[in-house]
Design a protein around this motif. Sequence first.
Motif, PDB file in Angstrom:
ATOM      1  N   ALA A  59       3.140   3.954  -9.795  1.00 58.83           N
ATOM      2  CA  ALA A  59       3.846   4.583  -8.675  1.00 58.83           C
ATOM      3  C   ALA A  59       5.349   4.615  -8.890  1.00 58.83           C
ATOM      4  O   ALA A  59       6.022   5.560  -8.457  1.00 58.83           O
ATOM      5  CB  ALA A  59       3.508   3.843  -7.380  1.00 58.83           C
ATOM      6  N   GLU A 117      -2.109   4.939  -4.184  1.00 59.89           N
ATOM      7  CA  GLU A 117      -2.274   3.484  -4.142  1.00 59.89           C
ATOM      8  C   GLU A 117      -3.390   3.074  -3.188  1.00 59.89           C
ATOM      9  O   GLU A 117      -3.277   2.076  -2.480  1.00 59.89           O
ATOM     10  CB  GLU A 117      -0.951   2.808  -3.762  1.00 59.89           C
ATOM     11  CG  GLU A 117       0.202   3.153  -4.686  1.00 59.89           C
ATOM     12  CD  GLU A 117       1.505   2.477  -4.316  1.00 59.89           C
ATOM     13  OE1 GLU A 117       1.549   1.232  -4.347  1.00 59.89           O
ATOM     14  OE2 GLU A 117       2.461   3.194  -3.973  1.00 59.89           O
ATOM     15  N   ARG A 173      -0.885   5.580  -8.757  1.00 61.50           N
ATOM     16  CA  ARG A 173      -1.072   6.855  -8.082  1.00 61.50           C
ATOM     17  C   ARG A 173      -1.725   7.849  -9.034  1.00 61.50           C
ATOM     18  O   ARG A 173      -1.542   7.755 -10.247  1.00 61.50           O
ATOM     19  CB  ARG A 173       0.273   7.429  -7.612  1.00 61.50           C
ATOM     20  CG  ARG A 173       0.909   6.645  -6.487  1.00 61.50           C
ATOM     21  CD  ARG A 173       2.210   7.276  -6.050  1.00 61.50           C
ATOM     22  NE  ARG A 173       2.732   6.644  -4.847  1.00 61.50           N
ATOM     23  CZ  ARG A 173       3.832   7.032  -4.218  1.00 61.50           C
ATOM     24  NH1 ARG A 173       4.537   8.068  -4.693  1.00 61.50           N
ATOM     25  NH2 ARG A 173       4.240   6.408  -3.128  1.00 61.50           N
TER      26      ARG A 173
END
Length: 245
Positions: free
Chosen positions: A211, A181, A188
């Motif tokens: 994420a 991030e 991610r």
Amino acid sequence: MALVEMVADAPEPLRFTDILNASGQPRGTLHRQLRHLLEEGLIETDRDGAYVPGLRLLRLASRAWSRNEFRKLAAPHLQVLHEATGETVHLALLRGADVIYLDKVEARQAVRMHSLIGNASPAYCTGVGKAALSTLTDEEVRGRLKGVAFERFTDSTHVDLVSLLSDLREIRQRGFAYDLEEHQPGIRCVAASICVAGQNILAGVSVTAPAYRIGEGVLDGWSGPLRAAAEAITRDVRAGLAPRR
């Protein structure tokens, strides 16, 4: 080309006065250059008379993408990596201090990435960018990023060269890079480098996902097929782009 890039990169259509103030060109010279670009179809005007990118750029971009040998050699390996992970796979080239996204295989999941082929992102806060930078020495990284302002996109973004260089040393030891991030909140990725010195190719390949769907353990699990894909792309590019005898 500077004017074309200015118009193409602007978030909103530019008026003549906007371009005049930003370019520093004499008024008469700027009028002449814009007229030539309009005649060539590289820029156009909208209904308000402001300047926007021309449709001819789409044709040129399409040809550049379809004929790019590096992308074509990498494409089968991107597909294999996508099938192994089920998530979005990116291929990007390091250009200066940025990475240019050259190809993408979209995730099978309902929530997908909004990245676009041809877009540029800072290398210091993207997985593909850091993976590519990790193939350089610290001194080479300093030279490449000299004068770059480290913009904080999220709370996890590197804010200076010292922090980035520390991360790059860990990437070299680990063999792959994370983007936790750092560029976009909630996104991610894990990335590996592609380096073909004889062809001046510094690049990265990555697997990216929201994420909430993945933790670092999942990213680590993808490192095997990711590194295999990067090695296969490197091998095929070296063979496929070798000078003809």
